[in-house]
Design a protein around this motif. Structure first.
Motif, short mmCIF file in Angstrom:
data_model
loop_
_atom_site.label_atom_id
_atom_site.label_comp_id
_atom_site.label_asym_id
_atom_site.label_seq_id
_atom_site.Cartn_x
_atom_site.Cartn_y
_atom_site.Cartn_z
N ASP A 33 0.87 -1.18 0.00
CA ASP A 33 0.00 0.00 0.00
C ASP A 33 0.90 1.22 0.00
OD1 ASP A 33 -2.12 1.70 0.07
OD2 ASP A 33 -2.67 1.33 2.15
N ILE A 34 1.13 1.79 -1.17
CA ILE A 34 2.08 2.87 -1.35
C ILE A 34 1.36 4.21 -1.24
CG2 ILE A 34 3.90 3.79 -2.82
CD1 ILE A 34 4.36 0.93 -1.90
N GLY A 35 1.88 5.09 -0.39
CA GLY A 35 1.29 6.42 -0.24
C GLY A 35 0.40 6.50 0.99
N ALA A 36 -0.02 7.72 1.28
CA ALA A 36 -0.89 8.00 2.43
C ALA A 36 -2.32 8.15 1.96
CB ALA A 36 -0.44 9.26 3.16
N SER A 37 -3.24 7.62 2.75
CA SER A 37 -4.66 7.69 2.43
C SER A 37 -5.31 8.76 3.29
CB SER A 37 -5.33 6.34 2.66
OG SER A 37 -6.71 6.42 2.44
N GLN A 38 -5.97 9.72 2.64
CA GLN A 38 -6.67 10.79 3.34
C GLN A 38 -8.18 10.69 3.19
OE1 GLN A 38 -4.94 14.40 1.79
NE2 GLN A 38 -3.04 14.13 2.95
N GLY A 50 -9.41 13.55 -0.46
CA GLY A 50 -8.00 13.75 -0.19
C GLY A 50 -7.14 12.87 -1.08
N ARG A 51 -5.87 12.78 -0.71
CA ARG A 51 -4.96 11.94 -1.46
C ARG A 51 -5.30 10.46 -1.26
NH1 ARG A 51 0.72 15.10 -0.12
NH2 ARG A 51 0.52 16.71 -1.72
N SER A 52 -4.98 9.69 -2.29
CA SER A 52 -5.28 8.26 -2.26
C SER A 52 -3.98 7.47 -2.33
CB SER A 52 -6.19 7.87 -3.43
OG SER A 52 -7.41 8.58 -3.38
N SER A 53 -3.96 6.37 -1.64
CA SER A 53 -2.83 5.45 -1.73
C SER A 53 -3.05 4.50 -2.90
CB SER A 53 -2.68 4.68 -0.42
OG SER A 53 -3.80 3.84 -0.21
N THR A 113 -1.93 1.40 -10.57
CA THR A 113 -2.64 2.18 -9.57
C THR A 113 -1.71 2.97 -8.66
OG1 THR A 113 -2.68 0.25 -8.08
CG2 THR A 113 -4.57 0.57 -9.54
N LEU A 114 -0.43 3.07 -9.00
CA LEU A 114 0.48 3.89 -8.20
C LEU A 114 0.09 5.36 -8.35
CD1 LEU A 114 3.08 3.72 -6.43
CD2 LEU A 114 4.35 4.31 -8.50
N PRO A 115 -0.06 6.10 -7.25
CA PRO A 115 -0.43 7.53 -7.36
C PRO A 115 0.55 8.28 -8.25
CG PRO A 115 -0.62 6.79 -5.08
CD PRO A 115 0.02 5.66 -5.85
N PRO A 116 0.07 9.17 -9.12
CA PRO A 116 0.97 9.87 -10.05
C PRO A 116 2.05 10.68 -9.34
CG PRO A 116 -1.33 10.14 -10.71
CD PRO A 116 -1.34 9.50 -9.36
N GLU A 117 1.72 11.25 -8.17
CA GLU A 117 2.72 12.07 -7.49
C GLU A 117 3.87 11.24 -6.93
OE1 GLU A 117 -0.72 11.22 -4.62
OE2 GLU A 117 -0.44 11.89 -6.70
N LEU A 118 3.68 9.91 -6.82
CA LEU A 118 4.75 9.05 -6.34
C LEU A 118 5.51 8.38 -7.48
CD1 LEU A 118 2.93 7.26 -3.36
CD2 LEU A 118 4.44 9.25 -3.27
N ALA A 119 4.99 8.47 -8.68
CA ALA A 119 5.63 7.80 -9.82
C ALA A 119 6.70 8.65 -10.48
CB ALA A 119 4.58 7.42 -10.86
N SER A 120 6.86 9.91 -10.06
CA SER A 120 7.86 10.78 -10.66
C SER A 120 9.17 10.68 -9.88
CB SER A 120 7.37 12.23 -10.67
OG SER A 120 7.12 12.69 -9.35
N GLU A 171 8.21 15.00 -3.24
CA GLU A 171 8.30 15.88 -2.09
C GLU A 171 8.70 15.10 -0.84
OE1 GLU A 171 4.58 17.79 -1.63
OE2 GLU A 171 4.58 18.70 -3.63
N PRO A 172 9.44 15.75 0.07
CA PRO A 172 9.87 15.03 1.30
C PRO A 172 8.69 14.51 2.11
CG PRO A 172 11.11 17.07 1.02
CD PRO A 172 10.02 17.09 -0.01
N GLN A 173 7.57 15.26 2.15
CA GLN A 173 6.42 14.80 2.92
C GLN A 173 5.85 13.51 2.33
OE1 GLN A 173 6.82 17.79 1.69
NE2 GLN A 173 7.01 19.18 3.43
N LEU A 174 5.81 13.43 1.00
CA LEU A 174 5.30 12.22 0.36
C LEU A 174 6.29 11.08 0.47
CD1 LEU A 174 3.69 13.70 -2.89
CD2 LEU A 174 2.55 13.02 -0.77
#
Length: 471
Positions: free
Chosen positions: A265-270, A274-277, A389-396, A400-403
């Motif tokens: 489960d990659i990423g944070a779920s809000q 919100g943002r999706s994992s 299904t990897l979030p686009p903001e994590l595929a680059s 960002e440090p928070q992500l």
């Protein structure tokens, strides 16, 4: 309180309200009542003994209040029912955690407090309410609970209490636990205008390559024994002098098998809005695809790879099966990455896939075993589509440090090394996805409506062409 309308609502049967569960306890004197009784009695007796009237003045009110509270105490246990109003919700919907108290002589106040629950919004924000009992009818206290993420969670537990006059006696059960509330995923918008490549069922809405009873024109041929008279094509029959009939393609249903990768489960779920994992995207996309194909009369099966104690769903059709699919998706949890999880995944990958089925793999493409399984199915001649299904903001490469902290917990200690490690993993991921594409497994990112149209069209052309497969 009702939650704001969600953007889409799956076509599943309405959820009835759940029955509240009875709660039992006994009346007990409060420490304040005990202190007032002891102090009042001590001051009155001691004042009489030493002939100090001021002690009588101080102790008499306490003793009077104690005696009044004792004589007006409740004589029987209250009838109380408590719990959440609904045991099944959709993402973004709200329910109420309610406590209903029947009229009771001597009971004056009732209070309710809930403990916090992840991915749940409460109203009031303090999660505590109180009300006075007038004795004319049932008294209810409630806390509104809005679930913002799919899953199976217990609301609460709750602390419930009823007090008598002057707070002398208190009815307070132990912590009140409720049944778990299932929040089914809210499917994304999805539609597919291109049919499944090789339908192989009995009755459906997909055009088959085989002739049969259907609604799409195939050919005009000579009349054969058993043909229906209503299919006679009179213009050609009159012109040729022999009976000819209109042939059609058979309409059949398809079997769609969904493979949801829950190994990571990659990423944070809000939650909703919100943002999706990656698992959020997989679960919601699987719900949307299942709803679409079940609505068109096809059969849908579900396998959650890596999930513990979650049986696979065999292919079936109908609205009740959609409910089962959504309930199963709501119970999905990501694996812990242990050796037992790897062994469980290997066992789950041995599932049976019938010929002619369409297999849709929803994965962040982090697990090599899942991509390898999709490649093996394709080599067997099965139509396979992989949805990234990897979030686009994590595929680059620049994250960002928070992500980055949501992907690698140790990123706070060594951010540069963690960023480099994630970029290397992304490069390996791209290489593995490229190998799968070259082997004939299409990989597309999830984008809602039309995600599968181009891929299904290409698979349809490929299914009509001769090919050699390995057995």
């Amino acid at each position: 309180m009702t939650a704001p309308a969600a953007p889409t609502v799956p076509t599943v049967p309405a959820v009835p309200a759940a029955d509240l569960r009875p709660v039992r306890a006994t009346w007990r004197p409060t420490p304040a009542h005990t202190r007032a009784t002891v102090a009042g009695l001590f001051l009155v007796v001691f004042g009489v003994m030493v002939r100090r009237p001021e002690l009588l003045v101080l102790g008499t009110p306490l003793l009077v209040v104690s005696l009044w509270s004792f004589t007006s105490r409740p004589e029987r246990e209250p009838v109380v029912a408590a719990g959440p109003r609904h045991l099944t919700l959709r993402e973004g919907q709200a329910t109420r955690w309610v406590a209903e108290v029947q009229p009771q002589r001597g009971a004056e106040d009732v209070g309710l407090a809930l403990m916090g629950t992840p991915h749940t919004e409460f109203d009031p924000a303090s999660r505590a309410v109180a009300a006075s009992m007038d004795g004319t009818g049932p008294t209810s206290v409630a806390v509104a609970c809005r679930s913002v993420r799919w899953g199976r969670r217990e609301l609460g537990p709750a602390v419930l209490g009823i007090s008598s006059a002057f707070g002398a006696y208190r009815w307070a059960p132990d912590v009140v636990a409720s049944q778990p509330v299932t929040t089914v995923p809210l499917p994304d918008h999805f539609s597919a205008r291109v049919p499944v490549p090789r339908p192989d069922g009995l009755v459906g809405q997909n055009r088959s390559h085989h002739p049969g009873d259907g609604g799409e024109f195939a050919d005009i041929r000579q009349f054969r024994f058993g043909d229906r008279l209503r299919r006679v094509h009179w213009p050609v029959s009159i012109r040729t002098g022999q009976l000819h009939v209109t042939a059609t393609h058979a309409d059949q249903d398809s079997e769609v098998i969904l493979l949801v990768d829950a190994m990571h489960d990659i990423g944070a779920s809000q939650g909703v809005g919100g943002r999706s994992s990656s698992l959020d995207n997989s679960v919601r996309a699987a719900g949307a695809i299942a709803e679409h194909y079940l609505r068109t009369g096809d059969r849908v099966g579900l396998h959650v790879l890596g999930a513990r104690e979650l049986p696979a769903l065999d292919s079936a059709a109908g609205r009740n099966h959609l409910r089962r699919v959504l309930d199963t998706l709501a119970r999905a949890t990501s694996a812990d990455g242990t050796v037992a999880d790897e062994k469980r995944l290997r066992g789950q990958l041995r599932h049976r896939v019938p010929a002619g089925a369409l297999v849709i793999v929803l994965t962040p493409a982090i697990s090599r075993d899942v991509l390898g399984h999709a490649l093996a199915l394709s080599r067997r001649g099965i139509s396979v589509i992989t949805i990234d299904t990897l979030p686009p903001e994590l595929a680059s490469g620049t994250i960002e440090p928070q992500l980055l902290e949501t992907v690698l917990p140790q990123a706070t200690e060594s951010p540069e090394a963690s960023s480099l490690a994630w970029r290397i993993r992304l490069l390996e991921r791209e290489h593995e996805m490229l190998r799968a594409r070259e082997a004939g497994v299409p990989i597309v990112p999830w984008s809602g409506p039309g995600t599968l149209d181009i891929v299904l069209r290409d698979l349809g052309r490929r299914s009509r062409a001769p090919r050699v497969v390995s057995r």
